[in-house]
Design an enzyme around this catalytic site. Sequence first.
Site, PDB file in Angstrom:
ATOM      1  N   GLY A 540      -5.519  -0.258  -9.488  1.00  8.36           N
ATOM      2  CA  GLY A 540      -4.142  -0.658  -9.716  1.00  8.36           C
ATOM      3  C   GLY A 540      -4.062  -1.881 -10.583  1.00  8.36           C
ATOM      4  N   PHE A 542      -3.997  -4.951  -9.768  1.00  4.14           N
ATOM      5  CA  PHE A 542      -4.804  -6.081  -9.333  1.00  4.14           C
ATOM      6  C   PHE A 542      -6.298  -5.813  -9.466  1.00  4.14           C
ATOM      7  CE2 PHE A 542      -1.092  -6.713  -6.308  1.00  4.14           C
ATOM      8  CZ  PHE A 542      -0.452  -7.548  -7.197  1.00  4.14           C
ATOM      9  N   LYS A 559      -9.688  -3.624  -1.288  1.00  4.38           N
ATOM     10  CA  LYS A 559      -9.024  -3.884  -2.577  1.00  4.38           C
ATOM     11  C   LYS A 559      -9.638  -5.134  -3.183  1.00  4.38           C
ATOM     12  CE  LYS A 559      -4.560  -5.182  -3.025  1.00  4.38           C
ATOM     13  NZ  LYS A 559      -3.101  -5.013  -3.111  1.00  4.38           N
ATOM     14  N   ASP A 656       8.519  -3.955  -4.973  1.00  6.37           N
ATOM     15  CA  ASP A 656       7.726  -2.996  -5.751  1.00  6.37           C
ATOM     16  C   ASP A 656       7.557  -1.688  -4.977  1.00  6.37           C
ATOM     17  OD1 ASP A 656       6.409  -2.131  -8.003  1.00  6.37           O
ATOM     18  OD2 ASP A 656       4.453  -2.904  -7.395  1.00  6.37           O
TER      19      ASP A 656
END
Length: 848
Positions: A540, A542, A559, A656
Amino acid sequence: MDTNATKPWLFFDLVLVLSCRLACFSMAGDTLSAGQSLSASTRETIASQGGHFELGFFKRGIPSRIYLGIWYKKFEGEDIVWVANRENHLSDPSSSRLEFSDDGNLVLLESWPNSPFWSTDLTYRLPNSTEAVLRDDGNFVLREKSNPSSILWESFDHPTDTWLPGAKLGIDKITGKPKQLISWKNLEDPAPGMFSLSLDPKGRKQFVLQWNRSHVYWSSGLWNGKYFSSILENRSTYALNFSFVSNKNEYYFTYSLYNKYFSSKYVIEFSGQIQQQAWEDSGWVWKLSWSEPKLADVYSFCGAFGVYNEDLSNACGCLEGFKPFSIEYTNLNDSSGGCVRKSPLQCENRTYANGKNDWFLKMPNMRLPVNAEAHSAASARACEMACMDNCPCTAYAYNSNGCMIWEGALLNLQQLSDRGGAGQDIYIRLAFNELQSRKGYKWKVWVIAAVLTPALGLIVCLCICFSSRGNLNRKGEEASSNDLLLFDFNIELHAISDGINTGDTSRQRGKKEFDLPLFSYESVSAATNNFSAANKLGEGGFGPVYKGELLRGQEIAVKMLSRRSGQGSEEFKNEILLIAKLQHRNLVRLLGCCIEGDEKLLIYEYMPNKSLDYYLFDPIKAKMLDWETRKRIIEGIAQGLLYLHQYSRLRIIHRDLKPSNILLDSEMNPKISDFGMARIVGDTETQANTNRVVGTYGYMSPEYAMEGLYSIKSDVFSFGVLLLEIASGKRNTGFYNSESLNLLRYAWELWMDDRIVELIDQTIGYSSTASILLRFINIGLLCVQESPTERPTMSEAVSMIMNEHARLTTPKQPAFVRGRNMLAANPATNSAGDGSVYGLTVSIMEPR
């Protein structure tokens, strides 16, 4: 002599009175023809040829409401079997009438407003020779006078709560519309209630009882050609002849009677129980032949926070600390409205910040409510704290099966008798005020204080000693981190979350700014097989996301913050601080983090079914999202947003919300993820401003995209876009080669042209639930209206979603329907090489 002389005159008077009654209250025969009408003021009726049924006006309720209906003529009182205008009652008997309209339809009118309250609503013009006839089987039909066998419309196609012999219960294959029984609201209100009896919507040859016309709580068992497998009583019945019919237009069940001196009907009671009632000519009294299910098994029979107790004359009561929602309905033996709190909970009452916490009342020997949610707490105390720290949690139980918690209304709670011994303990969350009102409260406080004061003094001394000792070793301990591979989240995390949810901000002012498990980079790398490409789930804005596995077999998602991301450090810290404080089943769960040097990683629970966009916009995978699944996803997203906006300790705007940020667990339940863009606003704040607009094109509200203004209504707009995408299977930004420009404009054009049904995703099809789907589209359009003040709050949106009987307003024009480039007029627009526009992140991640 005088007495005998008057007898002929008495007989003449009697005949005169009877003739007057017939003239005043009954039309001639069983037929209503063009030019004739039935009036409510004179109680005019028509009766079937054999005298079994009568059609006319009747009254119910206080104040009186007027309905057109059919009842058994031979019984005392009005034994109603069909109601025409159950959803739209009349109120003025002097001007209420049934007559033929110019196009041949039957219409029910009041003088003001002079518009139909009910109509047979045939779309083509009927011949002038059309007549309405009440037949001896209770069927009210429209037919051509010259051709009586040509039926244009019949009441048997529109049943209410009663199934008569010869009528059909089934499904129209062409329209998908079911012929089903729907209960009255209560004894005095024939409006559609909460319960329905219909054929199994999954196509199996069985009947199902449903609560709210969606939740199945009883079934008849499959039909084997002779009887239904779960209805043993009907195997030996001599009076009823059931049959199942399937043809190109419909499939249905019907039944007939073997004995002409016997009659039967099936009624779905407003209590949610289906009953077979029968009578013979010798009795003239309806007798209950069979009923299912037991009242204790009727879904939500006592309503929210109601308790069923079969040992009491009034089986439904309220939990301690609750009162009946409606005394009026309770007096009508209708407990479906349930109970409401006498005092608001501490966490729900922001003006009651006096430090007096909610508490739990133990209810022993209970049948636990439905819809429990398992929790990982490993002790009764941890289970209690998990519920206390989650405001929507209303009850918990801890037994051999572990910790269970309930959020929202408690349904199907039953007090079992002492004889059974199969009950369990449940702890009900109550307000502090209810504790004060309990008998003996004051002396208990004094006793507790007398016992605890010395103990507290001892504890304080011990804490001081251990604190001094701990300071000597703290410097060395801060450098250590947990080994992710050996960590057991199911046992250890609840202890950490106890600290997170206390709201003690002083714990966040030290060197550690958050209370989450901190893992070593080496252990995270080992769990993900050194961040191998085979473990990569997606990427994504990030950075990449990897799948990991611990030694105990638990799967996680990691992540990783990309070192090239110039915007990521602030968002990384923001996501940790926000998600660590959030506890809701529709929010993704943050398990821990890793910070070593330049490496920043977040550890989440693993979502095996990836994200919503993985299925929604793929023509093949979209077939896995049937309407029930989409409906559950919509409801879950709405509940998650409501928690963020209203019930979490911090009011949070996500900013978001989009399909790729909706993750799906193993049962396809939704969880909102990715809080890097989220912002906290105060309890009294309605909006905030920013110079840096972040989000994703197509999901941002106009006031945010153009002016930098964001509020809870910004999330409502994103939710509306998401709802329309789920209903249509189309991306909002996927109309580049179309004159409609985007999904919002396309949906609006269909709405204005009365073709909104064309928006429904073809993979769903026009099923029996299409009316609910169209309702959801209406809600979606309300959420994307251009003005924030016109949009509903998430609380209002959830109410509209969960209560399908609530009236919906007509939406106004959505935002972004005038032009293709919504940002073209903004001089601050900045095109970046990474696919971002004006700070907008375009994510292509396939989440965990």
